[in-house]
Scaffold this motif. Structure first.
Motif, short mmCIF file in Angstrom:
data_model
loop_
_atom_site.label_atom_id
_atom_site.label_comp_id
_atom_site.label_asym_id
_atom_site.label_seq_id
_atom_site.Cartn_x
_atom_site.Cartn_y
_atom_site.Cartn_z
N PRO A 159 0.80 -1.23 0.00
CA PRO A 159 0.00 0.00 0.00
C PRO A 159 0.84 1.29 0.00
CG PRO A 159 0.22 -0.78 2.23
CD PRO A 159 1.02 -1.73 1.39
N ILE A 160 2.13 1.19 -0.32
CA ILE A 160 2.96 2.39 -0.30
C ILE A 160 2.46 3.42 -1.31
CG2 ILE A 160 5.31 3.26 -0.62
CD1 ILE A 160 6.38 0.63 0.36
N ASP A 161 1.98 2.94 -2.47
CA ASP A 161 1.48 3.89 -3.46
C ASP A 161 0.26 4.64 -2.95
OD1 ASP A 161 -0.04 1.61 -3.40
OD2 ASP A 161 -0.52 1.65 -5.54
N GLN A 162 -0.63 3.94 -2.21
CA GLN A 162 -1.80 4.60 -1.66
C GLN A 162 -1.41 5.63 -0.60
OE1 GLN A 162 -5.00 3.78 -2.90
NE2 GLN A 162 -3.64 2.80 -4.37
N VAL A 163 -0.41 5.29 0.22
CA VAL A 163 0.06 6.23 1.24
C VAL A 163 0.66 7.47 0.59
CG1 VAL A 163 1.72 6.56 3.12
CG2 VAL A 163 0.45 4.41 2.94
N ALA A 164 1.42 7.27 -0.49
CA ALA A 164 2.03 8.41 -1.18
C ALA A 164 0.98 9.31 -1.80
CB ALA A 164 2.99 7.90 -2.26
N LEU A 165 -0.05 8.73 -2.42
CA LEU A 165 -1.10 9.52 -3.04
C LEU A 165 -1.90 10.30 -2.00
CD1 LEU A 165 -2.39 6.96 -5.69
CD2 LEU A 165 -1.08 9.04 -6.12
N LEU A 166 -2.26 9.64 -0.90
CA LEU A 166 -3.03 10.32 0.14
C LEU A 166 -2.18 11.41 0.83
CD1 LEU A 166 -4.92 7.31 1.77
CD2 LEU A 166 -5.91 9.14 0.39
N THR A 167 -0.90 11.14 1.02
CA THR A 167 -0.02 12.13 1.64
C THR A 167 0.08 13.37 0.78
OG1 THR A 167 1.27 10.39 2.73
CG2 THR A 167 2.30 12.56 2.52
N TYR A 168 0.22 13.18 -0.52
CA TYR A 168 0.31 14.33 -1.42
C TYR A 168 -0.97 15.16 -1.37
CZ TYR A 168 0.61 17.05 -5.71
OH TYR A 168 0.63 18.07 -6.61
N ARG A 169 -2.11 14.50 -1.41
CA ARG A 169 -3.37 15.23 -1.40
C ARG A 169 -3.59 15.94 -0.06
NH1 ARG A 169 -7.78 11.44 -4.62
NH2 ARG A 169 -6.55 11.18 -6.53
N PHE A 170 -3.19 15.29 1.03
CA PHE A 170 -3.43 15.88 2.34
C PHE A 170 -2.44 16.99 2.66
CE2 PHE A 170 -3.77 15.78 7.04
CZ PHE A 170 -5.15 15.92 7.13
N THR A 171 -1.34 17.08 1.90
CA THR A 171 -0.38 18.17 2.12
C THR A 171 -1.05 19.52 1.94
OG1 THR A 171 1.43 16.77 1.36
CG2 THR A 171 1.81 19.14 1.36
#
Length: 271
Positions: A159-171
């Motif tokens: 799930p690293i890709d999902q974490v990266a996508l959510l982190t970018y959006r939540f920034t």
């Protein structure tokens, strides 16, 4: 907000350049840019001469200029990597043995002086770091978000890709929260010019930002689950494979770096 983006890359500004501009680098295949990043990382690792590293850094700056990106912002964004470079490579300039530049500075532990070899080492490390940082910013400011999200989904395991996508959006949410807190503090007469005299204020703002971010993330997760989120962000898009001419250029760059490593550095193939 200028106080945040002068010295820290602002993801909103980066996204705006990627989505609204249409320069020469915007039309290059995103997979080609990923390949160039790999070439640069390999090159700055292999190259052992200041002239080569400086030429590589100069080439990246030319590419940055051809993309019509702001140099004034880039100078401000160099603050964080330069802090890292100075903290790591700065002491090496004094500890590297060689010919001193000027006189030695007397200390209780002996004389310290910057040597020509130490200065060369400092410049080499600076060129290595700034080369990769500059092109990474260039690639991110010329690649649309949908393409970045698609490549993250292909390159990173779940799930690293999902974490990266959510982190970018939540920034973006965290930046808005931090801006609101800073504006509230300024409206009440706060002064951010001196860090040490206002360290408690900085700590309170950082703490409130983290607490607000946690609360908003919990609400975000609940709203996403209510809309059917099951741990997979579906990405609508596709990044085709690079055209043949770009593949040839990337292959030639990798071959050139490997050839230099075999001949000039490791001397596996005698000249």
């Amino acid at each position: 907000m200028t106080t945040l983006s002068n010295h820290v890359p602002d993801p909103r500004l980066i996204t705006a350049f990627a989505e609204r501009r249409d320069g020469p680098l915007h039309r290059i295949n995103p997979w080609t840019k990923v390949g160039v990043v790999g070439v640069l990382v390999l090159a700055v690792t292999v190259f052992d001469r200041l002239a080569l590293l400086a030429g590589l850094y100069g080439t990246v700056l030319v590419v940055y200029g051809l993309a019509d990106l702001p140099f004034r912002r880039l100078i401000g964004w160099y603050t964080l990597p330069m802090l890292f470079i100075i903290s790591v490579a700065g002491p090496l300039a004094f500890l590297e043995p060689g010919t001193p530049i000027g006189g030695a500075v007397p200390t209780p532990f002996g004389g310290f002086s910057v040597t020509w070899e130490g200065l060369t080492l400092f410049l080499e490390l600076s060129c290595r770091s700034l080369t990769v940082v500059t092109f990474s910013l260039t690639a991110s400011m010329t690649t649309k978000y949908t393409d970045v999200a698609y490549m993250l989904g292909r390159l990173l395991p779940r799930p690293i890709d999902q974490v990266a996508l959510l982190t970018y959006r939540f920034t973006f949410v965290m930046l808005e929260t931090l801006e609101d807190l800073v504006k509230a503090a300024l409206s009440r007469g706060a002064n951010f010019s001196e860090f040490w005299s206002n360290k408690r204020l900085y700590a309170r703002i950082l703490g409130m930002t983290m607490l607000s971010a946690i609360e908003q993330s919990e609400r975000l997760v609940k709203s996403m689950e209510a809309r059917g989120y099951d741990g997979d962000l579906t990405l609508y898009g596709d990044v085709p494979r690079p055209p043949a001419r770009e593949l040839v250029v990337i292959g030639a760059c990798y071959a050139g770096v490997v050839a230099y490593a075999l001949v000039g550095v490791y001397e596996v193939i005698p000249v």
